[in-house]
Write an enzyme that holds these catalytic residues in place. Structure first.
Site, short mmCIF file in Angstrom:
data_model
loop_
_atom_site.label_atom_id
_atom_site.label_comp_id
_atom_site.label_asym_id
_atom_site.label_seq_id
_atom_site.Cartn_x
_atom_site.Cartn_y
_atom_site.Cartn_z
N ARG A 1 -10.32 21.03 -1.62
CA ARG A 1 -10.49 20.82 -0.18
C ARG A 1 -11.48 21.84 0.33
O ARG A 1 -11.45 23.02 -0.08
CB ARG A 1 -9.15 20.99 0.57
CG ARG A 1 -8.17 19.85 0.40
CD ARG A 1 -8.66 18.57 1.10
NE ARG A 1 -7.72 17.47 0.96
CZ ARG A 1 -7.81 16.53 0.02
NH1 ARG A 1 -8.78 16.56 -0.87
NH2 ARG A 1 -6.94 15.54 -0.01
N GLU B 1 -15.53 17.93 6.83
CA GLU B 1 -16.28 16.77 6.35
C GLU B 1 -15.88 15.50 7.12
O GLU B 1 -14.75 15.40 7.54
CB GLU B 1 -16.07 16.59 4.83
CG GLU B 1 -14.64 16.28 4.44
CD GLU B 1 -14.43 16.22 2.93
OE1 GLU B 1 -14.88 17.13 2.20
OE2 GLU B 1 -13.80 15.23 2.50
N HIS C 1 -17.70 14.15 -1.46
CA HIS C 1 -16.27 13.89 -1.74
C HIS C 1 -16.08 12.62 -2.59
O HIS C 1 -15.53 11.62 -2.13
CB HIS C 1 -15.46 13.80 -0.44
CG HIS C 1 -13.99 14.00 -0.66
ND1 HIS C 1 -13.16 14.55 0.28
CD2 HIS C 1 -13.20 13.75 -1.72
CE1 HIS C 1 -11.92 14.61 -0.18
NE2 HIS C 1 -11.92 14.11 -1.41
#
Ligand code: 8YV
Length: 323
Positions: free
Chosen positions: A242, A271, A289
Site C-alpha cells: 500500500r 492513488e 497498481h
C-alpha cells in the site's frame, strides 16, 4: 423457484465473474464502471434493498458510510486481499460481515514485487524511455548501469502469504532473505530466511527491500526518513503493498540524493493521484497498481468473493471472514 439474493456490485468485473453473478443473484451491476462516492454507496444500497455488497478497494467504507447503510445490508464482500478501505471496527459494531480474497492473488502480486525489484535495480523504465524517445545511440560501457539482484540481501517487510511468495521467487535469484515479522515463521516456511524482530534490526542488511505488509494505521509511513537512514547506501526499495506504507516526503529526497539507489512502486498514497515528483526521477520504476492484474487472478478473486457470498446466503460461514 426461490428468489435470488439481492446484491449490489460496485464495479464492472471480468465477464466470467459477471456471468456467475447474473446466474446466481438479483444484482445491480455497474455496467459503465461509474465511480461511486460515499453518497452513491448509501443511496444504491438503499435503492437495491440488497443484503450483500460486492465491492473493491476503490470504494471507501468509512465509519460514516457504514453507519448509514440500511439494516438489510448484512455482508460486504471485497474483491481484494487488503481491507484497509473498510472500517472493520465500524462494520463489527453494526454486525456487518466482511470478507476478503486471500491466497488467489499471492502469486500474481509476488511476481509484481519481483518485477519492481528487477525493474528498479536494472533501470527498466529509463532504459525503455530511451528507445521510445529515439535516443538510443551507440552502446556505451557506462550507460544505463543498474545493480545486480543476484546474490544480494533482500529484506521483506511483512512475511505473510505474499512476502513468503516473494522469498520463494528471490531464492531463484540466489538472494539472501531477511524478514521482519511480529512472529517468527516455523522452519519449513522460513526456509533459511533470517528473522528480525524489529525493522531497525533488519534494515541495515537490506540491499533490496520489498514491502509486503498490509496497509492501515499500523504500517502508516513505516518507511520514513529515520528508517531510510538505516538502509545501506544505494538500497533498492519495492512496494506492492500500500502506498501509505511509504512517506513520499522521505523517499523522494532519498532517491534524489542517491541514498536510495532506485525504487519500484506499484502503489501510491492517495492513488490514483500520486506525488508527481516521482515522474522527474530516472531511478524509479512506476506501475499503476497492477499487482493482481491478470485475467486468471482477477477471475479467481471474483470467484472467491462469490464463494464467500454464496456461503453466507446458504447459511454457512464464509471462508474468508475478516469481521
Ligand atoms: C487490487 C489489492 O487493487 O487485493 C488487494 O488488496 O491491492 C489489489 O489486488 C484490489 O483487489 C482492488 O480491489
Amino acid at each position: 423457484m426461490a428468489q435470488k439474493p439481492k446484491l449490489f456490485v460496485t464495479r464492472r468485473l471480468p465477464d466470467d465473474v459477471e456471468a456467475r453473478i447474473r446466474r446466481d443473484y438479483d444484482a445491480l451491476h455497474n455496467e459503465d464502471d461509474a465511480a461511486y462516492g460515499p453518497e452513491d454507496l448509501v443511496r444504491l444500497s438503499m435503492a437495491t434493498k440488497c443484503e450483500g455488497i460486492l465491492t473493491c478497494g476503490t470504494e471507501k467504507w468509512t465509519a460514516d458510510v457504514i453507519s448509514r447503510l440500511p439494516g438489510h445490508v448484512k455482508i460486504l464482500a471485497t474483491l481484494s486481499v487488503g481491507y484497509d478501505h473498510i472500517d472493520v471496527e465500524a462494520a463489527g459494531r453494526k454486525g456487518l460481515i466482511v470478507t476478503n480474497t486471500p491466497d488467489v492473488l499471492t502469486a500474481a502480486t509476488a511476481d509484481i514485487s519481483m518485477l519492481c525489484l528487477l525493474g528498479a535495480g536494472r533501470r527498466a523504465q529509463s532504459s525503455e524511455k530511451i528507445l521510445r524517445e529515439g535516443k538510443w545511440g551507440r552502446w556505451e560501457p557506462m550507460a544505463m548501469l543498474g545493480v545486480d539482484v543476484t546474490g544480494k540481501k533482500l529484506g521483506i517487510y511483512g512475511m505473510g502469504r505474499i512476502g513468503q511468495a516473494v522469498a520463494q521467487r528471490a531464492r531463484g535469484f540466489e538472494m539472501e532473505i531477511h524478514y521482519c515479522n511480529r512472529n517468527r515463521l516455523p522452519p519449513e516456511r522460513e526456509q533459511g530466511a533470517i528473522h528480525h524482530a524489529t525493522p531497525e534490526d533488519m534494515l541495515p542488511h537490506c540491499q533490496f527491500l520489498s514491502i509486503n505488509s498490509p496497509g492501515g494505521a499500523d504500517t502508516y509511513h513505516f518507511l520514513n526518513a529515520g528508517r531510510i537512514a538505516l538502509l545501506p547506501d544505494g538500497a533498492v526499495v519495492a512496494n506492492t503493498a500500500r502506498g501509505t506504507v511509504i512517506d513520499d516526503n522521505a523517499l523522494i529526497p532519498a532517491l534524489q540524493s542517491g541514498k536510495i539507489g532506485a525504487a519500484g512502486l506499484d502503489v501510491f498514497e492517495g492513488e490514483p493521484d500520486f506525488d508527481k515528483r516521482y515522474l522527474a526521477l530516472d531511478n524509479v520504476f512506476l506501475l499503476p497498481h497492477v499487482g493482481s492484474a491478470t485475467i486468471e487472478t482477477r477471475n479467481a478473486m471474483g470467484f472467491r468473493t462469490l464463494d464467500n457470498l454464496d456461503a453466507w446466503f446458504a447459511g454457512r460461514k464464509p471462508g474468508d471472514r475478516v469481521v
